[in-house]
Scaffold this motif. Structure first.
Motif, PDB file in Angstrom:
ATOM      1  N   PHE A  58       0.853  -1.176   0.000  1.00  0.00           N
ATOM      2  CA  PHE A  58       0.000   0.000   0.000  1.00  0.00           C
ATOM      3  C   PHE A  58       0.899   1.239   0.000  1.00  0.00           C
ATOM      4  O   PHE A  58       2.098   1.147   0.279  1.00  0.00           O
ATOM      5  N   PRO A  59       0.339   2.421  -0.313  1.00  0.00           N
ATOM      6  CA  PRO A  59       1.173   3.635  -0.332  1.00  0.00           C
ATOM      7  C   PRO A  59       1.904   3.913   0.979  1.00  0.00           C
ATOM      8  O   PRO A  59       2.986   4.506   0.968  1.00  0.00           O
ATOM      9  N   ASP A  60       1.340   3.464   2.115  1.00  0.00           N
ATOM     10  CA  ASP A  60       1.997   3.728   3.398  1.00  0.00           C
ATOM     11  C   ASP A  60       2.987   2.636   3.789  1.00  0.00           C
ATOM     12  O   ASP A  60       3.549   2.667   4.876  1.00  0.00           O
ATOM     13  N   GLY A  61       3.225   1.668   2.898  1.00  0.00           N
ATOM     14  CA  GLY A  61       4.234   0.651   3.141  1.00  0.00           C
ATOM     15  C   GLY A  61       3.714  -0.677   3.653  1.00  0.00           C
ATOM     16  O   GLY A  61       4.450  -1.678   3.642  1.00  0.00           O
ATOM     17  N   ALA A  62       2.470  -0.738   4.111  1.00  0.00           N
ATOM     18  CA  ALA A  62       1.903  -2.015   4.549  1.00  0.00           C
ATOM     19  C   ALA A  62       1.774  -2.949   3.351  1.00  0.00           C
ATOM     20  O   ALA A  62       1.428  -2.523   2.246  1.00  0.00           O
ATOM     21  N   LYS A  63       2.050  -4.218   3.554  1.00  0.00           N
ATOM     22  CA  LYS A  63       1.937  -5.195   2.470  1.00  0.00           C
ATOM     23  C   LYS A  63       0.597  -5.909   2.560  1.00  0.00           C
ATOM     24  O   LYS A  63       0.067  -6.119   3.652  1.00  0.00           O
ATOM     25  N   GLY A  64       0.054  -6.278   1.390  1.00  0.00           N
ATOM     26  CA  GLY A  64      -1.210  -6.990   1.457  1.00  0.00           C
ATOM     27  C   GLY A  64      -2.012  -6.979   0.189  1.00  0.00           C
ATOM     28  O   GLY A  64      -1.477  -6.972  -0.913  1.00  0.00           O
ATOM     29  N   LEU A  65      -3.329  -6.948   0.374  1.00  0.00           N
ATOM     30  CA  LEU A  65      -4.274  -7.234  -0.690  1.00  0.00           C
ATOM     31  C   LEU A  65      -5.423  -6.251  -0.646  1.00  0.00           C
ATOM     32  O   LEU A  65      -5.989  -5.995   0.415  1.00  0.00           O
ATOM     33  N   LEU A  66      -5.785  -5.692  -1.806  1.00  0.00           N
ATOM     34  CA  LEU A  66      -6.947  -4.818  -1.935  1.00  0.00           C
ATOM     35  C   LEU A  66      -7.949  -5.516  -2.836  1.00  0.00           C
ATOM     36  O   LEU A  66      -7.621  -5.902  -3.954  1.00  0.00           O
ATOM     37  N   ILE A  67      -9.167  -5.688  -2.337  1.00  0.00           N
ATOM     38  CA  ILE A  67     -10.199  -6.415  -3.062  1.00  0.00           C
ATOM     39  C   ILE A  67     -11.175  -5.424  -3.668  1.00  0.00           C
ATOM     40  O   ILE A  67     -11.582  -4.463  -3.028  1.00  0.00           O
ATOM     41  N   GLY A  68     -11.607  -5.690  -4.864  1.00  0.00           N
ATOM     42  CA  GLY A  68     -12.592  -4.844  -5.522  1.00  0.00           C
ATOM     43  C   GLY A  68     -13.499  -5.662  -6.407  1.00  0.00           C
ATOM     44  O   GLY A  68     -13.258  -6.832  -6.669  1.00  0.00           O
ATOM     45  N   GLY A  69     -14.575  -5.063  -6.872  1.00  0.00           N
ATOM     46  CA  GLY A  69     -15.472  -5.710  -7.806  1.00  0.00           C
ATOM     47  C   GLY A  69     -16.429  -6.682  -7.143  1.00  0.00           C
ATOM     48  O   GLY A  69     -16.124  -7.850  -6.971  1.00  0.00           O
ATOM     49  N   TYR A  70     -17.611  -6.211  -6.767  1.00  0.00           N
ATOM     50  CA  TYR A  70     -18.592  -7.057  -6.105  1.00  0.00           C
ATOM     51  C   TYR A  70     -19.541  -7.690  -7.126  1.00  0.00           C
ATOM     52  O   TYR A  70     -19.912  -7.071  -8.106  1.00  0.00           O
ATOM     53  N   PRO A  71     -19.970  -8.914  -6.875  1.00  0.00           N
ATOM     54  CA  PRO A  71     -20.885  -9.571  -7.810  1.00  0.00           C
ATOM     55  C   PRO A  71     -22.293  -9.008  -7.679  1.00  0.00           C
ATOM     56  O   PRO A  71     -22.626  -8.410  -6.656  1.00  0.00           O
ATOM     57  N   PRO A  72     -23.142  -9.193  -8.681  1.00  0.00           N
ATOM     58  CA  PRO A  72     -24.532  -8.763  -8.540  1.00  0.00           C
ATOM     59  C   PRO A  72     -25.232  -9.583  -7.466  1.00  0.00           C
ATOM     60  O   PRO A  72     -24.926 -10.749  -7.257  1.00  0.00           O
ATOM     61  N   ARG A  73     -26.167  -8.958  -6.773  1.00  0.00           N
ATOM     62  CA  ARG A  73     -26.910  -9.669  -5.754  1.00  0.00           C
ATOM     63  C   ARG A  73     -27.962 -10.567  -6.386  1.00  0.00           C
ATOM     64  O   ARG A  73     -28.368 -10.377  -7.526  1.00  0.00           O
ATOM     65  N   THR A  74     -28.424 -11.519  -5.597  1.00  0.00           N
ATOM     66  CA  THR A  74     -29.523 -12.356  -6.056  1.00  0.00           C
ATOM     67  C   THR A  74     -30.722 -11.474  -6.353  1.00  0.00           C
ATOM     68  O   THR A  74     -31.087 -10.618  -5.555  1.00  0.00           O
ATOM     69  N   ALA A  75     -31.353 -11.668  -7.489  1.00  0.00           N
ATOM     70  CA  ALA A  75     -32.468 -10.811  -7.897  1.00  0.00           C
ATOM     71  C   ALA A  75     -33.768 -11.608  -7.904  1.00  0.00           C
ATOM     72  O   ALA A  75     -33.786 -12.784  -8.265  1.00  0.00           O
ATOM     73  N   TRP A  76     -34.833 -10.974  -7.498  1.00  0.00           N
ATOM     74  CA  TRP A  76     -36.174 -11.533  -7.624  1.00  0.00           C
ATOM     75  C   TRP A  76     -37.009 -10.425  -8.210  1.00  0.00           C
ATOM     76  O   TRP A  76     -37.353  -9.469  -7.545  1.00  0.00           O
ATOM     77  N   PHE A  77     -37.316 -10.499  -9.487  1.00  0.00           N
ATOM     78  CA  PHE A  77     -37.878  -9.372 -10.202  1.00  0.00           C
ATOM     79  C   PHE A  77     -39.339  -9.152  -9.819  1.00  0.00           C
ATOM     80  O   PHE A  77     -40.171 -10.037  -9.939  1.00  0.00           O
ATOM     81  N   LEU A  78     -39.606  -7.948  -9.347  1.00  0.00           N
ATOM     82  CA  LEU A  78     -40.961  -7.543  -9.022  1.00  0.00           C
ATOM     83  C   LEU A  78     -41.692  -7.128 -10.295  1.00  0.00           C
ATOM     84  O   LEU A  78     -41.087  -7.067 -11.363  1.00  0.00           O
ATOM     85  N   PRO A  79     -42.982  -6.849 -10.218  1.00  0.00           N
ATOM     86  CA  PRO A  79     -43.741  -6.513 -11.435  1.00  0.00           C
ATOM     87  C   PRO A  79     -43.105  -5.369 -12.224  1.00  0.00           C
ATOM     88  O   PRO A  79     -42.468  -4.483 -11.649  1.00  0.00           O
ATOM     89  N   PRO A  80     -43.257  -5.383 -13.555  1.00  0.00           N
ATOM     90  CA  PRO A  80     -42.712  -4.298 -14.389  1.00  0.00           C
ATOM     91  C   PRO A  80     -43.163  -2.934 -13.879  1.00  0.00           C
ATOM     92  O   PRO A  80     -44.309  -2.752 -13.476  1.00  0.00           O
ATOM     93  N   GLY A  81     -42.229  -1.991 -13.898  1.00  0.00           N
ATOM     94  CA  GLY A  81     -42.536  -0.642 -13.439  1.00  0.00           C
ATOM     95  C   GLY A  81     -42.290  -0.407 -11.968  1.00  0.00           C
ATOM     96  O   GLY A  81     -42.412   0.729 -11.496  1.00  0.00           O
ATOM     97  N   THR A  82     -41.930  -1.462 -11.216  1.00  0.00           N
ATOM     98  CA  THR A  82     -41.622  -1.285  -9.798  1.00  0.00           C
ATOM     99  C   THR A  82     -40.365  -0.427  -9.656  1.00  0.00           C
ATOM    100  O   THR A  82     -39.357  -0.688 -10.307  1.00  0.00           O
ATOM    101  N   PRO A  83     -40.392   0.626  -8.841  1.00  0.00           N
ATOM    102  CA  PRO A  83     -39.207   1.488  -8.695  1.00  0.00           C
ATOM    103  C   PRO A  83     -37.975   0.689  -8.276  1.00  0.00           C
ATOM    104  O   PRO A  83     -38.069  -0.278  -7.518  1.00  0.00           O
ATOM    105  N   SER A  84     -36.815   1.128  -8.759  1.00  0.00           N
ATOM    106  CA  SER A  84     -35.579   0.402  -8.441  1.00  0.00           C
ATOM    107  C   SER A  84     -35.310   0.403  -6.941  1.00  0.00           C
ATOM    108  O   SER A  84     -34.764  -0.567  -6.402  1.00  0.00           O
ATOM    109  N   ALA A  85     -35.675   1.500  -6.255  1.00  0.00           N
ATOM    110  CA  ALA A  85     -35.451   1.541  -4.808  1.00  0.00           C
ATOM    111  C   ALA A  85     -36.252   0.453  -4.105  1.00  0.00           C
ATOM    112  O   ALA A  85     -35.766  -0.198  -3.176  1.00  0.00           O
ATOM    113  N   THR A  86     -37.476   0.231  -4.548  1.00  0.00           N
ATOM    114  CA  THR A  86     -38.307  -0.816  -3.949  1.00  0.00           C
ATOM    115  C   THR A  86     -37.673  -2.178  -4.177  1.00  0.00           C
ATOM    116  O   THR A  86     -37.665  -3.034  -3.287  1.00  0.00           O
ATOM    117  N   GLN A  87     -37.121  -2.397  -5.382  1.00  0.00           N
ATOM    118  CA  GLN A  87     -36.449  -3.665  -5.656  1.00  0.00           C
ATOM    119  C   GLN A  87     -35.235  -3.849  -4.746  1.00  0.00           C
ATOM    120  O   GLN A  87     -35.001  -4.939  -4.212  1.00  0.00           O
TER     121      GLN A  87
END
Length: 237
Positions: A58-87
């Motif tokens: 790392f920039p401060d000299g600590a050695k190690g691992l930085l993780i990135g990139g999260y997978p999509p969550r399990t989805a259960w699709f609600l009726p068409p037109g349902t707001p994304s926040a509700t989903q």
């Protein structure tokens, strides 16, 4: 040498629950519990390919691992037109075994036996429950084990972090979304895909699952509890 993101896509939580009536709450992290946590995290392959001593810095000299990139969550699709926040809120509620508001007490980080990862155990007190099995209630103590943290080993600072790492400083309050793992001989939860979120004065510190920063905890809880009355959760797999 600059540290590069690995592209690994996992955040993991293991939670061991302990009734509030226990004489001394949750004790120190025992060697058998650490081995169990190592088994859980090894099963999802969230490990460096080499010992952390040999990893980039790392920039401060600590050695190690930085993780990135999260997978999509399990989805259960609600009726068409349902707001994304509700989903988003539906996913949070229906695909979590437990949703709890908890306050941190202390943390302990350990290097795994193969020197390729770090696990951090944080003890918290449950302040409120939105959803949980009957055995888990407000006032209980829980121990959350996460992939990541920092240790000093043989004079070398070693670190494993993801791009949304929370320090879980003592006294801070978090909403945790957890999933259950059964058959391990103790009550605990295990989540690969959800991030915790912090509260200050019971208001969201930052945007979370399409709840705006500053949203009061009571509003978050009311919205999440209303979902099963509007949309049925899928049956357990």
């Amino acid at each position: 040498m600059a540290l590069a993101a690995t592209g690994l896509a996992f955040l993991a939580l293991v939670v061991l629950s302990c009734p509030a009536t226990a004489a001394a709450g949750i004790g120190d992290w025992r060697a058998d519990q650490i081995r169990q946590a190592e088994e859980e995290f090894a099963s999802v392959k969230v490990l460096s390919r080499q010992p952390l001593y040999l990893a980039d810095s790392f920039p401060d000299g600590a050695k190690g691992l930085l993780i990135g990139g999260y997978p999509p969550r399990t989805a259960w699709f609600l009726p068409p037109g349902t707001p994304s926040a509700t989903q988003e809120h539906y996913n949070s509620y229906c695909f979590s075994e437990a949703l709890v508001l908890a306050q941190t007490q202390d943390s302990q980080s350990v290097l795994t036996s193969d020197d390729r990862a770090i696990l951090t155990r944080t003890r918290l007190k449950v302040l409120d429950v939105i959803k949980a099995p009957p055995a888990l209630a407000a006032g209980d103590q829980i121990a959350v084990v996460r992939f990541g943290g920092e240790v000093l080993d043989h004079g070398e600072r070693l670190r494993v972090r993801d791009d949304g790492w929370s320090d879980f400083s003592p006294g801070h309050v978090y909403l945790l979304k957890l999933q259950s793992v059964q058959g391990r001989g103790m009550d605990h939860y295990f989540s690969l895909i959800y991030r915790e979120t912090a509260f200050a004065d019971l208001r969201l510190v930052r945007e979370w699952d399409e709840f705006a920063a500053g949203t009061p905890y009571g509003d978050v809880k009311t919205e999440l509890l209303s979902l099963p009355n509007r949309y049925a959760c899928p049956p357990p797999r």
